[in-house]
Design a protein around this motif. Structure first.
Motif, PDB file in Angstrom:
ATOM      1  N   ASN A  59       0.801  -1.231   0.000  1.00 37.55           N
ATOM      2  CA  ASN A  59       0.000   0.000   0.000  1.00 37.55           C
ATOM      3  C   ASN A  59       0.828   1.271   0.000  1.00 37.55           C
ATOM      4  OD1 ASN A  59      -2.591  -1.289   0.119  1.00 37.55           O
ATOM      5  ND2 ASN A  59      -2.068  -1.849   2.215  1.00 37.55           N
ATOM      6  N   SER A  60       2.061   1.215  -0.458  1.00 39.03           N
ATOM      7  CA  SER A  60       2.850   2.447  -0.484  1.00 39.03           C
ATOM      8  C   SER A  60       3.797   2.468  -1.687  1.00 39.03           C
ATOM      9  CB  SER A  60       3.626   2.635   0.814  1.00 39.03           C
ATOM     10  OG  SER A  60       4.557   1.607   0.994  1.00 39.03           O
ATOM     11  N   CYS A  61       4.008   3.688  -2.158  1.00 40.34           N
ATOM     12  CA  CYS A  61       4.866   3.899  -3.317  1.00 40.34           C
ATOM     13  C   CYS A  61       5.671   5.175  -3.095  1.00 40.34           C
ATOM     14  CB  CYS A  61       4.012   4.029  -4.580  1.00 40.34           C
ATOM     15  SG  CYS A  61       4.964   4.050  -6.124  1.00 40.34           S
ATOM     16  N   LEU A  62       6.909   5.145  -3.497  1.00 37.95           N
ATOM     17  CA  LEU A  62       7.801   6.296  -3.406  1.00 37.95           C
ATOM     18  C   LEU A  62       8.103   6.789  -4.811  1.00 37.95           C
ATOM     19  CD1 LEU A  62       9.827   8.192  -1.977  1.00 37.95           C
ATOM     20  CD2 LEU A  62      11.482   6.317  -2.098  1.00 37.95           C
ATOM     21  N   VAL A  63       7.890   8.078  -5.030  1.00 41.72           N
ATOM     22  CA  VAL A  63       8.178   8.709  -6.316  1.00 41.72           C
ATOM     23  C   VAL A  63       9.222   9.793  -6.093  1.00 41.72           C
ATOM     24  CG1 VAL A  63       7.263  10.185  -8.159  1.00 41.72           C
ATOM     25  CG2 VAL A  63       5.899   8.275  -7.308  1.00 41.72           C
ATOM     26  N   VAL A  64      10.220   9.805  -6.950  1.00 40.20           N
ATOM     27  CA  VAL A  64      11.208  10.873  -6.995  1.00 40.20           C
ATOM     28  C   VAL A  64      10.997  11.585  -8.321  1.00 40.20           C
ATOM     29  CG1 VAL A  64      13.662  11.428  -7.076  1.00 40.20           C
ATOM     30  CG2 VAL A  64      12.847   9.575  -5.598  1.00 40.20           C
ATOM     31  N   THR A  65      10.911  12.907  -8.285  1.00 40.29           N
ATOM     32  CA  THR A  65      10.700  13.686  -9.493  1.00 40.29           C
ATOM     33  C   THR A  65      11.497  14.986  -9.422  1.00 40.29           C
ATOM     34  OG1 THR A  65       9.045  14.744 -10.924  1.00 40.29           O
ATOM     35  CG2 THR A  65       8.600  14.776  -8.583  1.00 40.29           C
ATOM     36  N   VAL A  66      11.755  15.563 -10.586  1.00 40.83           N
ATOM     37  CA  VAL A  66      12.422  16.857 -10.619  1.00 40.83           C
ATOM     38  C   VAL A  66      11.512  17.909  -9.984  1.00 40.83           C
ATOM     39  CG1 VAL A  66      13.878  16.375 -12.634  1.00 40.83           C
ATOM     40  CG2 VAL A  66      11.584  17.323 -12.960  1.00 40.83           C
ATOM     41  N   ASN A  67      12.131  18.966  -9.479  1.00 43.00           N
ATOM     42  CA  ASN A  67      11.351  20.012  -8.818  1.00 43.00           C
ATOM     43  C   ASN A  67      10.964  21.150  -9.756  1.00 43.00           C
ATOM     44  OD1 ASN A  67      13.878  21.120  -9.088  1.00 43.00           O
ATOM     45  ND2 ASN A  67      14.063  21.784  -6.970  1.00 43.00           N
ATOM     46  N   LYS A  68      11.460  21.100 -10.997  1.00 42.01           N
ATOM     47  CA  LYS A  68      11.058  22.090 -11.996  1.00 42.01           C
ATOM     48  C   LYS A  68      11.164  21.446 -13.374  1.00 42.01           C
ATOM     49  CE  LYS A  68      15.616  24.264 -12.238  1.00 42.01           C
ATOM     50  NZ  LYS A  68      16.353  25.500 -12.050  1.00 42.01           N
ATOM     51  N   THR A  69      10.532  22.064 -14.346  1.00 41.80           N
ATOM     52  CA  THR A  69      10.498  21.516 -15.706  1.00 41.80           C
ATOM     53  C   THR A  69      11.912  21.214 -16.200  1.00 41.80           C
ATOM     54  OG1 THR A  69       8.450  22.699 -16.182  1.00 41.80           O
ATOM     55  CG2 THR A  69       9.739  21.947 -18.069  1.00 41.80           C
ATOM     56  N   PHE A  70      12.056  20.005 -16.742  1.00 40.21           N
ATOM     57  CA  PHE A  70      13.345  19.562 -17.267  1.00 40.21           C
ATOM     58  C   PHE A  70      13.113  18.895 -18.607  1.00 40.21           C
ATOM     59  CE2 PHE A  70      16.670  16.228 -17.605  1.00 40.21           C
ATOM     60  CZ  PHE A  70      17.783  17.057 -17.661  1.00 40.21           C
ATOM     61  N   LYS A  71      13.753  19.416 -19.643  1.00 38.37           N
ATOM     62  CA  LYS A  71      13.627  18.886 -21.002  1.00 38.37           C
ATOM     63  C   LYS A  71      12.166  18.733 -21.418  1.00 38.37           C
ATOM     64  CE  LYS A  71      18.130  17.034 -21.548  1.00 38.37           C
ATOM     65  NZ  LYS A  71      18.917  16.269 -22.464  1.00 38.37           N
ATOM     66  N   GLY A  72      11.362  19.723 -21.093  1.00 34.91           N
ATOM     67  CA  GLY A  72       9.962  19.759 -21.498  1.00 34.91           C
ATOM     68  C   GLY A  72       9.001  19.012 -20.597  1.00 34.91           C
ATOM     69  N   ALA A  73       9.497  18.295 -19.618  1.00 34.39           N
ATOM     70  CA  ALA A  73       8.627  17.520 -18.713  1.00 34.39           C
ATOM     71  C   ALA A  73       8.449  18.290 -17.411  1.00 34.39           C
ATOM     72  CB  ALA A  73       9.228  16.154 -18.434  1.00 34.39           C
ATOM     73  N   THR A  74       7.216  18.582 -17.080  1.00 31.71           N
ATOM     74  CA  THR A  74       6.922  19.281 -15.829  1.00 31.71           C
ATOM     75  C   THR A  74       6.914  18.287 -14.669  1.00 31.71           C
ATOM     76  OG1 THR A  74       4.532  18.952 -16.001  1.00 31.71           O
ATOM     77  CG2 THR A  74       5.443  20.950 -17.051  1.00 31.71           C
ATOM     78  N   PRO A  75       7.138  18.772 -13.453  1.00 28.57           N
ATOM     79  CA  PRO A  75       7.032  17.874 -12.303  1.00 28.57           C
ATOM     80  C   PRO A  75       5.667  17.178 -12.236  1.00 28.57           C
ATOM     81  CG  PRO A  75       8.092  19.916 -11.643  1.00 28.57           C
ATOM     82  CD  PRO A  75       7.593  20.113 -13.053  1.00 28.57           C
ATOM     83  N   GLU A  76       4.605  17.878 -12.615  1.00 27.30           N
ATOM     84  CA  GLU A  76       3.259  17.294 -12.586  1.00 27.30           C
ATOM     85  C   GLU A  76       3.124  16.155 -13.593  1.00 27.30           C
ATOM     86  OE1 GLU A  76       3.906  20.615 -12.906  1.00 27.30           O
ATOM     87  OE2 GLU A  76       3.410  21.197 -10.848  1.00 27.30           O
ATOM     88  N   SER A  77       3.688  16.336 -14.797  1.00 25.97           N
ATOM     89  CA  SER A  77       3.589  15.267 -15.799  1.00 25.97           C
ATOM     90  C   SER A  77       4.425  14.061 -15.388  1.00 25.97           C
ATOM     91  CB  SER A  77       4.002  15.768 -17.188  1.00 25.97           C
ATOM     92  OG  SER A  77       5.374  16.085 -17.247  1.00 25.97           O
ATOM     93  N   ILE A  78       5.558  14.300 -14.746  1.00 23.02           N
ATOM     94  CA  ILE A  78       6.395  13.196 -14.278  1.00 23.02           C
ATOM     95  C   ILE A  78       5.678  12.448 -13.158  1.00 23.02           C
ATOM     96  CG2 ILE A  78       8.582  12.585 -13.169  1.00 23.02           C
ATOM     97  CD1 ILE A  78       9.712  15.141 -14.653  1.00 23.02           C
ATOM     98  N   LEU A  79       5.053  13.191 -12.243  1.00 23.07           N
ATOM     99  CA  LEU A  79       4.312  12.540 -11.163  1.00 23.07           C
ATOM    100  C   LEU A  79       3.186  11.683 -11.736  1.00 23.07           C
ATOM    101  CD1 LEU A  79       3.739  12.048  -8.192  1.00 23.07           C
ATOM    102  CD2 LEU A  79       2.416  14.175  -8.180  1.00 23.07           C
TER     103      LEU A  79
END
Length: 116
Positions: free
Chosen positions: A80-100
């Motif tokens: 029942n748990s998952c860990l996500v690591v994502t960039v904190n700002k847009t990188f190479k066109g991918a926003t943190p929201e799209s990565i999440l």
């Protein structure tokens, strides 16, 4: 690999223009919904994402290598748990929201091979 631990990882190497409405970036509909378990999200500078994913891969005995263009990764740490690591700002066109969104698809069971 630890017994009883389900892993899902992703080396993000998709489209340079990956974004919220990019169908090649987003998970298929059956995996594209908010994760219902305990979701931990770590937002880091891109260089730190590379190192954090490398450490996670090592910690969970995942046979993967973090790339210098890594935007994020995810690991299912228990039933029942998952860990996500994502960039904190847009990188190479991918926003943190799209990565999440992409990584939550993996938390929901979307394989790292990205099948439709």
């Amino acid at each position: 690999m630890r017994l009883g631990v389900l892993l899902s990882i992703l080396l993000i190497c998709g489209s340079a223009q990956a974004g919220i409405n990019d169908p090649t970036w987003n998970p298929p509909a059956r995996f594209d919904f908010p994760y219902k378990g305990e979701l931990t999200v770590k937002r880091l500078p891109q260089a730190d994402v590379v190192e954090a994913c490398r450490v996670l891969f090592s910690l969970y005995d995942v046979q993967a290598t973090a790339s210098l263009n890594q935007r994020g990764c995810s690991v299912i740490t228990s039933k029942n748990s998952c860990l996500v690591v994502t960039v904190n700002k847009t990188f190479k066109g991918a926003t943190p929201e799209s990565i999440l969104r992409h990584e939550e698809g993996h938390c929901n069971g979307w394989p790292a091979s990205h099948p439709n």
